[in-house]
Design an enzyme around this catalytic site. Sequence first.
Site, PDB file in Angstrom:
ATOM      1  N   HIS A 285       2.248 -58.301 -76.890  1.00 33.16           N
ATOM      2  CA  HIS A 285       1.286 -57.701 -77.418  1.00 33.16           C
ATOM      3  C   HIS A 285      -0.069 -58.626 -77.816  1.00 33.16           C
ATOM      4  O   HIS A 285      -0.993 -58.283 -77.890  1.00 33.16           O
ATOM      5  CB  HIS A 285       1.451 -56.851 -78.593  1.00 33.16           C
ATOM      6  CG  HIS A 285       2.441 -55.729 -78.126  1.00 33.16           C
ATOM      7  ND1 HIS A 285       2.343 -54.329 -78.779  1.00 33.16           N
ATOM      8  CD2 HIS A 285       3.353 -55.510 -77.085  1.00 33.16           C
ATOM      9  CE1 HIS A 285       2.978 -53.696 -78.370  1.00 33.16           C
ATOM     10  NE2 HIS A 285       3.726 -54.020 -77.206  1.00 33.16           N
TER      11      HIS A 285
ATOM     12  N   HIS B 299      11.196 -54.996 -71.200  1.00 35.40           N
ATOM     13  CA  HIS B 299      11.980 -53.816 -71.817  1.00 35.40           C
ATOM     14  C   HIS B 299      13.645 -54.054 -71.450  1.00 35.40           C
ATOM     15  O   HIS B 299      14.456 -53.182 -71.787  1.00 35.40           O
ATOM     16  CB  HIS B 299      11.808 -52.339 -71.144  1.00 35.40           C
ATOM     17  CG  HIS B 299      10.516 -52.039 -71.454  1.00 35.40           C
ATOM     18  ND1 HIS B 299       9.723 -50.985 -70.998  1.00 35.40           N
ATOM     19  CD2 HIS B 299       9.330 -52.425 -72.362  1.00 35.40           C
ATOM     20  CE1 HIS B 299       8.304 -50.744 -71.410  1.00 35.40           C
ATOM     21  NE2 HIS B 299       8.340 -51.733 -72.456  1.00 35.40           N
TER      22      HIS B 299
END
Length: 718
Positions: free
Chosen positions: A156, A319
């Site tokens: 991020h 993920h």
Amino acid sequence: LCCHDFTITSDMLSYQKGGTVENAVDSNNSKESIGRHSRIVRIFLAATVGMGSALVLFKNRGAHQEAVASGPSFMFDNVPGGMMGSSHHQKSKPISGLTTKGYPPLSVQQEYWDDLQKIDWKAVEADMKDILTDSKEWWPADYGTYAGLFIRLSWHSCGSYRTSDGRGGCDGGGQRFDPERSWPDNTNLDKARRLLEPLKRKYGNGLSWGDLFALAGTVAIKESGGPVLGFCAGRLDFEDNTQTRALGPTPEQEKFAHCEVNGACKFPLGQNTLGLIYVNPEGPMGQPDPQGAADTIRDVFGRMDWHGRELVALIGGGHTVGKAHGATKASPGEKPSACPFAPWAGAVGMDAVTSGIEGPWTSEPTKFDNKYFQYLVDFEWEPIIGPGGKHQWQVKGGNGPQAPAADPASVAMQNVMMLTTDVALMADDEYQEYVREFAQNETAFFEAFAAAWYKLVTRDVGPVTRCVGPKVPPAQAFQFPLPAPSKKLAKTKDVKTDLGKLMKKNKGTEAEFLRLAWQCASTFRATDYQGGCNGARIMHPPGSTWPINAGLDHMIAMLEPIKEKYGKTLSYADLIVLAGNVAAERIGSPKMKFCPGRTDAADGSGWMLVEYGNTEHPATVDDMIELYERRGQSAQEFVALSFAKFHSSMSLDLFLKSDNASGVYETGLKYYPELRYWSDHYAAAGDKEYSEDFAAAWTKLMNADRFDGPLGNVCDDD
């Protein structure tokens, strides 16, 4: 109320209302959000730390608080070595530094560079490995490890990079400031930064937040069994949010990149939803539409230069470890811009809420493997509303694989889940091909992911020549490497003589040779260190086809005989820059030092990312100012370069006194205060100062892309 009614004593800071502190002794709070209380706290902290006092912040006052002590000793003594190897100590030398707004003064940059040479990266990695499994009561580690949290922190922070203007990314450590730190997508990442605070204090100025953000996820991947290509260090931290405000939502973002409908934001923004890194994980406009999500993924990730196979590998790898948090519909708490001293103070542990989506992706969320892809292929998925009230997907019928509860002390099990943007990879024919490949071939996935992850965390650092550290891998394609310069270079004096003869024979061509050099070098972006004249990419598409460069092919053709005369000892890049220098000297500039050694690229791919703002003349003065600031130029340097147009202080003065301001450039010099100040200055200063400052600004731009480490330039001694 948040962040009010606190008292300060000699050894303790205590809020009457309670709450956590996010790095109160560093620069994480943006200038806009620092209020009167914050300033009092900073003054107090500076005084007590300066006196060598032991300071305890927020002495354990609840589940979200923990004592954080500063003093002469820290954790991580006598820890083992690891991936990064021994530090390569280089002899320190004066730096040219970064002049872009938002960076600290040159003296601070020099201190950073000196301290960076002393960093033992092997020890840093070992310390970070200890942090991964040192679970804290105020934010318990999922499954006993912070690996998932640190991977999210890196992604991020580094993933905010966009190709339009080169802003975003880990370089500068921009996630410490608003607007990024208050994005909904960055909910609870203050905890990850807080976990890294002891490392920042232990290693000091030489270990930047930017490097910490990039390294945290890299170490977490390795410790989870995943592939790591290497690490590029040398990110200098911003001192404020000047360079990140354009990411939005801010007035600056609205000025240059207005978003008509949030959720459908267009280029030049990177994300399609302000406050998110890329796209809405629930699907377009929050709807569980896999095909629509695949379309937005292709569009939005493309704005960050992610495509096809590498994109699928990156999403899957990101993920594979950890989980999403949305145990309830409760609020995660106030964002940092609203409550800088107690941000995201909601529930923790198994009750934590971050995205509002709940669950792990695989049955072994601490292990880096290819199960994510196998599950996408092997199971049929159906949309549901999760416990956090958000759209997510489960194996049809709810009978899919299960993972242990995030709390290691619990014996409960939890179903795996997928996001709409995960399921979207199977709705798109191209993406599905790669999903199936990676499901069948874990080695192929590991190789693709290692390259993709390194690109993610290194994209905004620029060419490999800016990287330092013991584990820098060879130059990657995304770094647009150039060939080495010739061992024997043409004599600058001889080439200048030939150029002088050429211009004397072709009278009036000085302006066009200046234009050629300017158009070649002014593509440089200090935001991501792309562009510039090294490589002579102006000779190849796309740069050669830009409307603003029309006619320059004729000027390059005029240089061909000189290039042929000197052969491999003279690159077109050097020749173009030197032609600009000679032209400038012929119109009155003092003689300029020339730094040879540029080389020529085989194609123009290195300019694919710098098209935005460079294909045509700026439409407004604001656009023009944004461009020169993006190049790392000051208003003074930009106005000094007007000598190429006016040639003398008298001519500039006459222009300022006239009614002529027909173009954007002239309008800016005359009517915009920050430019008019320097226009008036040079109109009155006389030709000597005007021309000398022009020569300095011109030379700086021509050499801007000649990197020697993160803060140095190979031309510094020339």
